[in-house]
Design a protein around this motif. Structure first.
Motif, PDB file in Angstrom:
ATOM      1  N   SER A  75      43.170  57.413  66.688  1.00  0.00           N
ATOM      2  CA  SER A  75      42.847  56.326  65.774  1.00  0.00           C
ATOM      3  C   SER A  75      41.975  55.268  66.447  1.00  0.00           C
ATOM      4  O   SER A  75      40.986  54.791  65.865  1.00  0.00           O
ATOM      5  CB  SER A  75      44.137  55.693  65.243  1.00  0.00           C
ATOM      6  N   VAL A 131      46.508  56.988  57.911  1.00  0.00           N
ATOM      7  CA  VAL A 131      46.399  55.761  57.131  1.00  0.00           C
ATOM      8  C   VAL A 131      45.829  54.621  57.971  1.00  0.00           C
ATOM      9  O   VAL A 131      44.987  53.846  57.500  1.00  0.00           O
ATOM     10  CB  VAL A 131      47.767  55.372  56.549  1.00  0.00           C
ATOM     11  N   THR A 132      46.265  54.514  59.205  1.00  0.00           N
ATOM     12  CA  THR A 132      45.768  53.460  60.085  1.00  0.00           C
ATOM     13  C   THR A 132      44.265  53.597  60.304  1.00  0.00           C
ATOM     14  O   THR A 132      43.521  52.612  60.249  1.00  0.00           O
ATOM     15  CB  THR A 132      46.494  53.512  61.446  1.00  0.00           C
ATOM     16  N   LEU A 134      42.078  55.207  58.325  1.00  0.00           N
ATOM     17  CA  LEU A 134      41.366  54.947  57.065  1.00  0.00           C
ATOM     18  C   LEU A 134      41.299  53.457  56.774  1.00  0.00           C
ATOM     19  O   LEU A 134      40.247  52.935  56.384  1.00  0.00           O
ATOM     20  CB  LEU A 134      42.075  55.670  55.914  1.00  0.00           C
ATOM     21  N   MET A 135      42.407  52.770  56.964  1.00  0.00           N
ATOM     22  CA  MET A 135      42.450  51.333  56.712  1.00  0.00           C
ATOM     23  C   MET A 135      41.472  50.604  57.623  1.00  0.00           C
ATOM     24  O   MET A 135      40.699  49.739  57.189  1.00  0.00           O
ATOM     25  CB  MET A 135      43.870  50.812  56.925  1.00  0.00           C
ATOM     26  N   GLN A 138      37.779  51.398  56.575  1.00  0.00           N
ATOM     27  CA  GLN A 138      37.428  50.739  55.319  1.00  0.00           C
ATOM     28  C   GLN A 138      37.266  49.237  55.512  1.00  0.00           C
ATOM     29  O   GLN A 138      36.344  48.618  54.981  1.00  0.00           O
ATOM     30  CB  GLN A 138      38.505  51.023  54.268  1.00  0.00           C
ATOM     31  N   THR A 174      42.457  51.802  49.211  1.00  0.00           N
ATOM     32  CA  THR A 174      41.767  53.059  49.500  1.00  0.00           C
ATOM     33  C   THR A 174      42.525  53.873  50.540  1.00  0.00           C
ATOM     34  O   THR A 174      42.650  55.096  50.425  1.00  0.00           O
ATOM     35  CB  THR A 174      40.341  52.780  50.001  1.00  0.00           C
ATOM     36  N   ALA A 175      43.042  53.202  51.556  1.00  0.00           N
ATOM     37  CA  ALA A 175      43.765  53.902  52.621  1.00  0.00           C
ATOM     38  C   ALA A 175      45.049  54.549  52.110  1.00  0.00           C
ATOM     39  O   ALA A 175      45.505  55.561  52.659  1.00  0.00           O
ATOM     40  CB  ALA A 175      44.084  52.935  53.755  1.00  0.00           C
ATOM     41  N   VAL A 227      49.283  49.579  56.601  1.00  0.00           N
ATOM     42  CA  VAL A 227      48.199  48.768  56.041  1.00  0.00           C
ATOM     43  C   VAL A 227      48.549  47.282  56.112  1.00  0.00           C
ATOM     44  O   VAL A 227      47.666  46.435  56.266  1.00  0.00           O
ATOM     45  CB  VAL A 227      47.873  49.184  54.588  1.00  0.00           C
TER      46      VAL A 227
END
Length: 262
Positions: A75, A131-132, A134-135, A138, A174-175, A227
């Protein structure tokens, strides 16, 4: 399922994937084949190690730490953050995964044995990492491109966190889409891996469904916590770059905990 047929199928699928990505002239078309190679090597090593690991809770704990560190490395590299940012990412992934796992094991929904802990924690840590990442990506994109909106809010007297509030919420929404859609379509669009694996391991369909619901609930809570923590750590930049510099900046410039205001 023979080893030869598995190898041929994987080779064919990977070759077609590479051909399509290369034909589209996407960046680094070798990433997908390399990911398959790594997966094969890592799963092979894991298969050899698990026999000894599962039998000893201490080794399970060590393996979970390694998983968290590996997820952090992936990440942090994707987000291109520095050492301080990597520490924040580590805390985000560790805390986000630990909370739902703690709830499940404390309530006795899943037995606290080596196999269950390793299986459930591995899935949740992987989902939290996704998720981390993607967040963070974004949010970085929003902070880099929506300079005028943020500057306008600041000019009106808003705090940095209030000025970026809409962008942070959009990035978080979004995430959360992949994990939310995975949960919504379970049993209709997909047969989730935990469910299928439990059935193949000898569990009844009802027992497998119970385990899968727990997995999905853990993933959703871990994603929500992730998030939230990313928003708190990176969602209020204390300084803004000019639009010209934003075009050439790296994600590290935008997502930097040292540049976040309260």
């Amino acid at each position: 399922m023979s080893l030869l047929s598995t190898g041929l199928a994987v080779l064919a699928l990977t070759a077609v994937t590479f051909a399509l990505v290369a034909r589209l002239r996407l960046e680094r078309p070798w990433l997908q084949p390399w990911a398959i190679v790594r997966a094969c090597v890592q799963l092979g090593i894991l298969s050899l190690l698990l026999t000894g690991i599962i039998a000893d809770p201490r080794w399970v704990a060590v393996f979970l730490v390694v998983m968290v560190l590996a997820a952090t490395a992936v990440s942090a590299r994707r987000l291109e953050v520095g050492m301080r940012g990597a520490v924040v990412v580590l805390l985000v992934i560790a805390v986000s995964a630990a909370v739902p796992l703690g709830v499940v094991f404390t309530l006795g929904a899943v037995g606290v044995d080596s196999r269950s802990v390793l299986a459930l924690a591995g899935i949740v840590i992987g989902g939290t990492m996704t998720v981390t990442t993607l967040m963070g990506r974004q949010l970085n994109a929003a902070l880099s491109t929506q300079h005028d909106e943020i500057e306008g809010w600041l000019a009106l007297g808003a705090t940095p966190r209030r000025a970026t509030q809409r962008l942070v919420r959009m990035a978080a929404s979004t995430a959360l889409v992949p994990s939310t859609d995975q949960t919504r379509t379970t049993g209709i669009v997909t047969l989730p891996g935990a469910f299928v694996g439990a059935v193949f391991a000898g569990a009844s369909p009802l027992e497998a469904a119970q385990f899968q619901v727990i997995v999905l609930s853990c993933i959703l809570l871990a994603a929500a916590i992730a998030v939230t923590l990313v928003s708190a750590a990176f969602g209020a930049p204390a300084t803004l770059r000019t639009p010209a510099s934003a075009a050439t900046a790296t994600p590290r410039d935008a997502i930097d905990p040292s540049r976040s205001a309260p």
